[in-house]
Write an enzyme that holds these catalytic residues in place. Structure first.
Site, PDB file in Angstrom:
ATOM      1  N   LEU A 140       0.825  -1.207   0.000  1.00  0.00           N
ATOM      2  CA  LEU A 140       0.000   0.000   0.000  1.00  0.00           C
ATOM      3  C   LEU A 140       0.862   1.262   0.000  1.00  0.00           C
ATOM      4  O   LEU A 140       0.716   2.126  -0.858  1.00  0.00           O
ATOM      5  CB  LEU A 140      -0.938   0.007   1.208  1.00  0.00           C
ATOM      6  CG  LEU A 140      -1.796   1.275   1.375  1.00  0.00           C
ATOM      7  CD1 LEU A 140      -2.747   1.447   0.199  1.00  0.00           C
ATOM      8  CD2 LEU A 140      -2.562   1.243   2.694  1.00  0.00           C
ATOM      9  N   THR A 141       1.767   1.390   0.966  1.00  0.00           N
ATOM     10  CA  THR A 141       2.556   2.613   1.136  1.00  0.00           C
ATOM     11  C   THR A 141       3.414   2.898  -0.090  1.00  0.00           C
ATOM     12  O   THR A 141       4.026   1.985  -0.662  1.00  0.00           O
ATOM     13  CB  THR A 141       3.458   2.479   2.373  1.00  0.00           C
ATOM     14  OG1 THR A 141       2.647   2.241   3.511  1.00  0.00           O
ATOM     15  CG2 THR A 141       4.273   3.742   2.591  1.00  0.00           C
ATOM     16  N   TRP A 171       8.588   0.530   2.050  1.00  0.00           N
ATOM     17  CA  TRP A 171       8.415   0.044   3.418  1.00  0.00           C
ATOM     18  C   TRP A 171       7.425  -1.113   3.486  1.00  0.00           C
ATOM     19  O   TRP A 171       6.545  -1.161   4.341  1.00  0.00           O
ATOM     20  CB  TRP A 171       8.015   1.173   4.374  1.00  0.00           C
ATOM     21  CG  TRP A 171       9.062   2.218   4.498  1.00  0.00           C
ATOM     22  CD1 TRP A 171       8.995   3.515   4.083  1.00  0.00           C
ATOM     23  CD2 TRP A 171      10.373   2.059   5.051  1.00  0.00           C
ATOM     24  NE1 TRP A 171      10.182   4.173   4.334  1.00  0.00           N
ATOM     25  CE2 TRP A 171      11.051   3.304   4.933  1.00  0.00           C
ATOM     26  CE3 TRP A 171      11.051   0.987   5.633  1.00  0.00           C
ATOM     27  CZ2 TRP A 171      12.353   3.498   5.370  1.00  0.00           C
ATOM     28  CZ3 TRP A 171      12.354   1.174   6.074  1.00  0.00           C
ATOM     29  CH2 TRP A 171      12.984   2.421   5.950  1.00  0.00           C
ATOM     30  N   ILE A 172       7.595  -2.046   2.572  1.00  0.00           N
ATOM     31  CA  ILE A 172       6.706  -3.208   2.504  1.00  0.00           C
ATOM     32  C   ILE A 172       7.367  -4.378   3.221  1.00  0.00           C
ATOM     33  O   ILE A 172       8.364  -4.935   2.754  1.00  0.00           O
ATOM     34  CB  ILE A 172       6.388  -3.569   1.038  1.00  0.00           C
ATOM     35  CG1 ILE A 172       5.900  -2.327   0.275  1.00  0.00           C
ATOM     36  CG2 ILE A 172       5.357  -4.689   0.990  1.00  0.00           C
ATOM     37  CD1 ILE A 172       4.720  -1.608   0.908  1.00  0.00           C
ATOM     38  N   GLY A 246      -9.333  -0.804   5.902  1.00  0.00           N
ATOM     39  CA  GLY A 246      -9.916  -1.810   6.783  1.00  0.00           C
ATOM     40  C   GLY A 246      -8.875  -2.795   7.275  1.00  0.00           C
ATOM     41  O   GLY A 246      -8.919  -3.250   8.429  1.00  0.00           O
ATOM     42  N   CYS A 247      -7.917  -3.124   6.405  1.00  0.00           N
ATOM     43  CA  CYS A 247      -6.818  -3.999   6.818  1.00  0.00           C
ATOM     44  C   CYS A 247      -5.870  -3.270   7.766  1.00  0.00           C
ATOM     45  O   CYS A 247      -5.374  -3.855   8.733  1.00  0.00           O
ATOM     46  CB  CYS A 247      -6.060  -4.501   5.596  1.00  0.00           C
ATOM     47  SG  CYS A 247      -7.053  -5.479   4.447  1.00  0.00           S
ATOM     48  N   ARG A 252      -3.368  -1.964  13.128  1.00  0.00           N
ATOM     49  CA  ARG A 252      -3.280  -0.971  14.206  1.00  0.00           C
ATOM     50  C   ARG A 252      -3.748  -1.568  15.525  1.00  0.00           C
ATOM     51  O   ARG A 252      -3.204  -1.257  16.593  1.00  0.00           O
ATOM     52  CB  ARG A 252      -4.127   0.247  13.856  1.00  0.00           C
ATOM     53  CG  ARG A 252      -3.549   1.089  12.734  1.00  0.00           C
ATOM     54  CD  ARG A 252      -4.570   2.044  12.153  1.00  0.00           C
ATOM     55  NE  ARG A 252      -3.978   2.898  11.125  1.00  0.00           N
ATOM     56  CZ  ARG A 252      -4.672   3.637  10.269  1.00  0.00           C
ATOM     57  NH1 ARG A 252      -6.000   3.621  10.307  1.00  0.00           N
ATOM     58  NH2 ARG A 252      -4.058   4.380   9.380  1.00  0.00           N
ATOM     59  N   GLU A 372       1.488   2.332  10.000  1.00  0.00           N
ATOM     60  CA  GLU A 372       0.046   2.178  10.253  1.00  0.00           C
ATOM     61  C   GLU A 372      -0.567   3.462  10.815  1.00  0.00           C
ATOM     62  O   GLU A 372      -1.496   3.428  11.623  1.00  0.00           O
ATOM     63  CB  GLU A 372      -0.249   1.014  11.210  1.00  0.00           C
ATOM     64  CG  GLU A 372       0.578  -0.235  11.020  1.00  0.00           C
ATOM     65  CD  GLU A 372       0.436  -0.880   9.664  1.00  0.00           C
ATOM     66  OE1 GLU A 372      -0.259  -0.313   8.792  1.00  0.00           O
ATOM     67  OE2 GLU A 372       1.042  -1.934   9.448  1.00  0.00           O
ATOM     68  N   THR A 374       0.866   7.721  11.480  1.00  0.00           N
ATOM     69  CA  THR A 374       1.711   8.489  12.396  1.00  0.00           C
ATOM     70  C   THR A 374       0.865   9.060  13.540  1.00  0.00           C
ATOM     71  O   THR A 374      -0.375   9.045  13.499  1.00  0.00           O
ATOM     72  CB  THR A 374       2.375   9.652  11.652  1.00  0.00           C
ATOM     73  OG1 THR A 374       1.349  10.537  11.165  1.00  0.00           O
ATOM     74  CG2 THR A 374       3.206   9.154  10.472  1.00  0.00           C
TER      75      THR A 374
END
Length: 393
Positions: A140-141, A171-172, A246-247, A252, A372, A374
């Protein structure tokens, strides 16, 4: 298995936290504690120093049932949210990187398939992932700004009976070892998710070097260059940005518990050191200032664990207000960092060495603070809930 919760520190004994837990929750916690303390703790300092991810532990972690343990069916454990949280706490008490591994697999990659995949996708991938036979990551990131997923630049374009993906991710976690990557991309219908086998031509994962945090785990850059996948690679129920978010909320949630594990580990060694380190002819734990520090750290630890338990009970009851996840992540990571910093002062100069885990936890928690969401993102989530006004843009 015995339901007696084994004491780790005077904090645990004084807190009597086990009285608030159900027998099956205690069993999961004990299992995780035993595994983390016996299999990871003896090697983690060396692994951190040498930047080594001990992948040989993955089959054992899978055998414990920790991968996707909170998912029901498809070979997964079907455990409660509180049980999963306790496993996160006990794992991160040894190292944030290993809690992150469990999170990347269960809360991100497996949850994406579980929440948004077809039955065929679930039946094919989830049992293999629960056994640790197949590994997944979550793309995602992006390099330009992880806190702004709505500005996603990775694209997926229809081409015949399939899709072609182009873009970059950063950052995966686990990407160089993963068999599949859940890639999120912009399409002409909005954000969609795809199960991309990492052996697909044009998929390139490169481990990020030079990290001063999370050194015993793997985070990567991903480049997608004309990566072609079939139509059945798309997650059919993943529609819009709410799907990956949602993931993220699942991940988190685990952090809320995990951060308190790191805090407890730092508090444990500070208490022990206060009894054995002597200055001016007596243990430093006999000085009022040291006792005040230990008391303040303990209070914040207990408050954080109670907050995690409250959020976990809400999650299990299906009544969780998602803003509470931001409250938990913001508070518990922030307080865990403070506890680690204060514990370091009690250890004196020795606290910066690998003889104690405190500096490693401090460094790792800085990463946990960032990923997840900041602190600032969670503050804005809470502020929006309080005022009804959106300050994100």
């Amino acid at each position: 298995m015995s339901t007696a919760y084994p004491p780790v520190s005077l904090t645990d004994e004084m807190f009597d936290f086990h009285a608030l837990l159900k027998p099956e929750e205690i069993e999961w916690a004990m299992k995780a504690r035993d595994f983390a303390q016996t299999q990871i703790r003896p090697v983690i300092e060396n692994d951190f120093d040498t930047k080594y991810f001990r992948a040989e532990l993955i089959p054992q972690i899978a055998q414990q049932g920790f991968l996707g343990m909170h998912l029901k069916g498809y070979g997964c454990g079907g455990a409660s949210a509180v049980s999963y949280g306790l496993v996160c706490l006990e794992t991160e008490a040894v190292d944030s990187g290993w809690r992150t591994f469990i999170s990347v697999m269960g809360s991100l990659a497996m949850s994406a398939i579980y929440k948004y995949g077809s039955e065929e996708q679930k039946n094919h991938w989830l049992p293999q992932m629960a056994k640790g036979e197949k590994l997944g990551c979550f793309g995602l990131t992006e390099p330009h700004g992880g806190s702004d997923p709505a500005n996603m630049k990775t694209t997926a374009v229809r081409d015949g009976d399939g899709w072609v993906l182009n873009g970059s991710k950063r950052w995966i976690g686990l990407a160089t070892l993963a068999d599949i990557c859940i890639v999120w991309a912009q399409t002409d219908e909005g954000v969609r998710g795809f199960i991309v086998p990492t052996e697909t031509p044009g998929f390139l994962a490169t481990a990020i070097d030079g990290k001063l945090s999370m050194r015993a785990s793997i985070q990567c850059d991903i480049e997608l260059t004309n990566v072609r996948v079939s139509a059945d690679a798309q997650l059919p129920e993943a529609k819009g940005l709410g799907a990956p978010l949602g993931c993220l909320n699942e991940a988190r949630y685990g952090i809320i518990w995990g951060a308190m594990g790191a805090a407890r580990a730092c508090l444990d060694v500070a208490i022990e050191r206060s009894r054995t380190r002597e200055v001016f002819g007596k243990p430093i734990g006999s000085f009022q200032l040291t006792q005040a520090k230990l008391a303040d750290m303990t209070v914040e630890y207990e408050k954080g664990v109670l907050l995690a338990l409250h959020i976990g009970r809400q999650k299990d009851a299906g009544t969780l207000n998602l803003t509470q996840i931001s409250v938990g992540k913001l508070n518990n990571v922030r307080e865990a960092i403070k506890i680690a910093c204060e514990a370091r002062t009690i250890l004196g100069g020795d606290g910066i060495t690998g003889e104690f885990p405190v500096m490693r936890h401090m460094a790792n928690l800085e990463s946990v603070r960032t990923y997840e969401g900041t602190d600032e993102i969670h503050q804005l989530v809470i502020g929006r809930a309080l005022t009804g006004l959106n300050a994100f843009s």
